[in-house]
Design a protein around this motif. Structure first.
Motif, PDB file in Angstrom:
ATOM      1  N   PHE A 227      23.166 -41.089 -29.147  1.00  9.61           N
ATOM      2  CA  PHE A 227      23.957 -40.258 -28.066  1.00  9.61           C
ATOM      3  C   PHE A 227      23.592 -39.723 -26.692  1.00  9.61           C
ATOM      4  O   PHE A 227      22.325 -39.203 -27.287  1.00  9.61           O
ATOM      5  CB  PHE A 227      24.715 -39.198 -28.940  1.00  9.61           C
ATOM      6  N   PRO A 228      24.158 -39.873 -25.585  1.00  9.56           N
ATOM      7  CA  PRO A 228      23.185 -39.089 -24.003  1.00  9.56           C
ATOM      8  C   PRO A 228      22.498 -37.579 -24.572  1.00  9.56           C
ATOM      9  O   PRO A 228      21.801 -37.328 -24.155  1.00  9.56           O
ATOM     10  CB  PRO A 228      24.668 -39.326 -23.025  1.00  9.56           C
ATOM     11  N   GLU A 229      22.925 -37.105 -25.274  1.00 13.38           N
ATOM     12  CA  GLU A 229      22.929 -35.434 -25.341  1.00 13.38           C
ATOM     13  C   GLU A 229      21.375 -35.473 -26.116  1.00 13.38           C
ATOM     14  O   GLU A 229      20.787 -33.651 -26.865  1.00 13.38           O
ATOM     15  CB  GLU A 229      23.822 -34.985 -25.339  1.00 13.38           C
TER      16      GLU A 229
ATOM     17  N   TRP B 162      25.813 -40.658 -18.576  1.00 14.89           N
ATOM     18  CA  TRP B 162      26.069 -40.986 -20.082  1.00 14.89           C
ATOM     19  C   TRP B 162      24.976 -42.689 -19.889  1.00 14.89           C
ATOM     20  O   TRP B 162      24.219 -42.491 -21.215  1.00 14.89           O
ATOM     21  CB  TRP B 162      26.736 -40.753 -20.772  1.00 14.89           C
ATOM     22  N   SER B 163      25.102 -43.703 -19.174  1.00 14.95           N
ATOM     23  CA  SER B 163      25.333 -44.831 -19.350  1.00 14.95           C
ATOM     24  C   SER B 163      23.673 -45.131 -19.443  1.00 14.95           C
ATOM     25  O   SER B 163      22.343 -45.535 -20.220  1.00 14.95           O
ATOM     26  CB  SER B 163      25.739 -45.602 -18.948  1.00 14.95           C
ATOM     27  N   GLU B 164      22.773 -44.819 -18.632  1.00 18.53           N
ATOM     28  CA  GLU B 164      21.690 -44.675 -18.213  1.00 18.53           C
ATOM     29  C   GLU B 164      20.853 -43.531 -19.557  1.00 18.53           C
ATOM     30  O   GLU B 164      19.695 -44.061 -19.633  1.00 18.53           O
ATOM     31  CB  GLU B 164      21.405 -44.060 -17.332  1.00 18.53           C
ATOM     32  N   ALA B 165      21.219 -42.519 -19.727  1.00 17.55           N
ATOM     33  CA  ALA B 165      20.707 -41.910 -20.425  1.00 17.55           C
ATOM     34  C   ALA B 165      20.588 -42.875 -21.925  1.00 17.55           C
ATOM     35  O   ALA B 165      19.810 -42.600 -22.941  1.00 17.55           O
ATOM     36  CB  ALA B 165      21.237 -40.773 -20.799  1.00 17.55           C
ATOM     37  N   ARG B 166      21.835 -43.605 -22.207  1.00 18.67           N
ATOM     38  CA  ARG B 166      21.881 -44.007 -23.892  1.00 18.67           C
ATOM     39  C   ARG B 166      20.699 -45.300 -23.855  1.00 18.67           C
ATOM     40  O   ARG B 166      19.852 -45.618 -24.353  1.00 18.67           O
ATOM     41  CB  ARG B 166      23.560 -44.686 -23.554  1.00 18.67           C
ATOM     42  N   ARG B 167      20.401 -46.061 -22.635  1.00 16.23           N
ATOM     43  CA  ARG B 167      19.716 -46.794 -21.946  1.00 16.23           C
ATOM     44  C   ARG B 167      18.333 -45.947 -22.117  1.00 16.23           C
ATOM     45  O   ARG B 167      17.144 -47.024 -22.905  1.00 16.23           O
ATOM     46  CB  ARG B 167      19.652 -47.627 -20.704  1.00 16.23           C
ATOM     47  N   SER B 168      17.860 -45.566 -22.313  1.00 20.04           N
ATOM     48  CA  SER B 168      16.229 -44.660 -21.528  1.00 20.04           C
ATOM     49  C   SER B 168      15.923 -44.654 -23.424  1.00 20.04           C
ATOM     50  O   SER B 168      15.068 -44.668 -24.037  1.00 20.04           O
ATOM     51  CB  SER B 168      15.796 -43.842 -20.631  1.00 20.04           C
ATOM     52  N   ILE B 169      16.607 -43.423 -24.605  1.00 21.34           N
ATOM     53  CA  ILE B 169      16.937 -43.712 -25.959  1.00 21.34           C
ATOM     54  C   ILE B 169      16.650 -44.302 -26.532  1.00 21.34           C
ATOM     55  O   ILE B 169      15.554 -45.347 -26.930  1.00 21.34           O
ATOM     56  CB  ILE B 169      17.974 -42.793 -25.695  1.00 21.34           C
ATOM     57  N   ALA B 170      17.610 -45.569 -26.041  1.00 21.17           N
ATOM     58  CA  ALA B 170      17.103 -47.111 -25.947  1.00 21.17           C
ATOM     59  C   ALA B 170      15.526 -47.560 -26.560  1.00 21.17           C
ATOM     60  O   ALA B 170      15.080 -48.419 -27.284  1.00 21.17           O
ATOM     61  CB  ALA B 170      17.851 -47.845 -26.208  1.00 21.17           C
ATOM     62  N   GLN B 171      15.375 -47.764 -24.884  1.00 22.21           N
ATOM     63  CA  GLN B 171      14.117 -47.781 -25.023  1.00 22.21           C
ATOM     64  C   GLN B 171      12.771 -47.425 -25.398  1.00 22.21           C
ATOM     65  O   GLN B 171      12.096 -47.914 -26.031  1.00 22.21           O
ATOM     66  CB  GLN B 171      13.871 -47.716 -22.938  1.00 22.21           C
TER      67      GLN B 171
END
Ligand SMILES: Cc1ncc(COP(=O)(O)O)c(C=O)c1O
Length: 371
Positions: free
Chosen positions: A349-351, A252-261
């Motif tokens: 959010f990760p989803e 989930w943290s990785e998903a958050r980071r990629s949305i932030a990017q």
């Protein structure tokens, strides 16, 4: 209206994505009837301590309780001072007052939104006992200079890691950097329970033992009250849910980071300031916050288009009516006050689907100047 509405976060989508594991964990609690503490909580404590790189985790009923008990275990009380920041959720400051100590505030660094280490030494007095940096939005404070100052002045460091599950400072996880760290598992947190929850992590066995007693009425054995304690125990259901969710946290943290990017990239030529990941940080983007000069109009435009946002936080603690008696007036902490007038948190959010990410970006870009 935008083509689709986007919620600020979507706990239902997350539950659906892990439903069989959660349902099985809840069923285990029902079967065992261990509704308060119990095996699921003990197993989560072990897993979360090891995840953070700490020797111990003590599971509690909220992040506020975690801060309260960490300060008590450190022996901090009336006549003592604790240095923290005004640009945080109110609990960081309130918990210091719970134990009878006085919060002494220092401003933030405007880029990281976390405690500016350069301001700490001027705030130290003979009564100072601890520094309480807040890892705001999912990014740790600049911990090495804070730890050095603490060592020089013989002070404790208590991390407010309520928003920073899995975040790292120079490779070290939040929860293992200071003498103690305090987590919240409020449902919307990166690691969220299905109700209230919190924990202290520490590698100091004395603090751990004291906090274990304090959370359960100060008992060292049944009906023998060695300390004046509290009912701050974690519920069995929360331990079971958190145990399941911890196994998904890194993904989930990785998903958050990629949305932030993606957000950063799509906003690169816009007249808003995107968040800075500091050189020391592995940022877990609990909150993705922009700075915008005309934050309120941008916020209204997003809301009119069905994009939910947040403001973390619209008023720093020193200006809140309840904390006027701390005697800091307007202008006392310029960076915190400016941040409060500019910050705007976008859905993250990760989803999140690409369609949701693109809808948010379309509306933001349509409402700010682009270069
Ligand atoms: C920075 C910070 N500290 C402390 C807390 C308090 O945690 P809780 O709501 O679990 O009591 C929160 C929670 O919102 C927080 O964001």
């Amino acid at each position: 209206m935008a083509d689709i509405k986007v919620p600020y976060l979507d706990l239902k989508a997350q539950y659906q994505s892990i439903k069989p594991e959660i349902d099985a964990a809840i069923a285990r609690v029902l079967d065992s009837c261990q509704f308060v503490l119990g095996a699921e909580v003990a197993s989560f404590e072990k897993d979360f301590a090891s995840y953070c790189g700490a020797a111990e985790c003590i599971a509690l009923n909220s992040g506020t309780s975690a801060l309260h008990l960490a300060l008590l275990a450190a022996g901090i009380g009336p006549g003592d001072e604790v240095i923290t920041v005004p640009f945080t959720f109110v609990a960081s400051v309130a918990a210091v007052i719970y134990g009878g100590a006085r919060p002494v505030l220092v401003d933030i660094d405007p880029r990281s939104f976390t405690m500016d280490p350069a301001l700490i030494e001027a705030a130290i007095t003979p009564r100072t006992k601890a520094i309480l940096p807040v890892h705001l939005y999912g990014q740790t404070a600049d911990m090495d200079p804070i730890l050095q100052i603490a060592r020089r002045h013989n002070l404790l460091v208590i991390e407010d890691a309520a928003q920073a599950h899995g975040a790292k400072y120079e490779g070290r996880r939040a929860g293992s950097i200071g003498d103690m760290a305090c987590f919240s598992f409020y449902p919307g947190k990166n690691l969220g329970a299905y109700g209230e929850g919190g924990a202290v992590t520490t590698s100091n066995p004395d603090y751990a033992r004291t906090i274990r007693m304090l959370r359960d009425w100060g008992q060292d054995r049944k009906y023998h009250h060695l300390l004046r304690g509290y009912n701050y125990r974690m519920e069995g259901f929360q331990g079971a849910v958190l145990g399941v969710k911890l196994r998904h946290l890194d993904r989930w943290s990785e998903a958050r980071r990629s949305i932030a990017q993606k957000y950063n990239m799509l906003l690169a030529n816009c007249e808003v300031e995107t968040p800075t990941e500091m050189p020391w940080a592995y940022h877990v983007y609990h909150v993705y916050t922009l700075r915008a000069d005309d934050r309120d109009s941008l916020n209204s435009a997003l809301s009119a288009e069905g994009i939910q946002t947040g403001i973390h936080y619209p008023m720093p603690v020193h200006l809140q009516p309840a904390y006027r008696d701390l005697s800091y007036g307007p202008g006392a902490f310029p960076h915190s006050e400016k941040a409060a007038s500019q910050v705007l948190s976008l859905p993250l959010f990760p989803e999140m689907t690409d369609a949701q990410i693109n809808a948010v970006m379309r509306v933001v870009r349509a409402n700010v100047h682009t270069g």
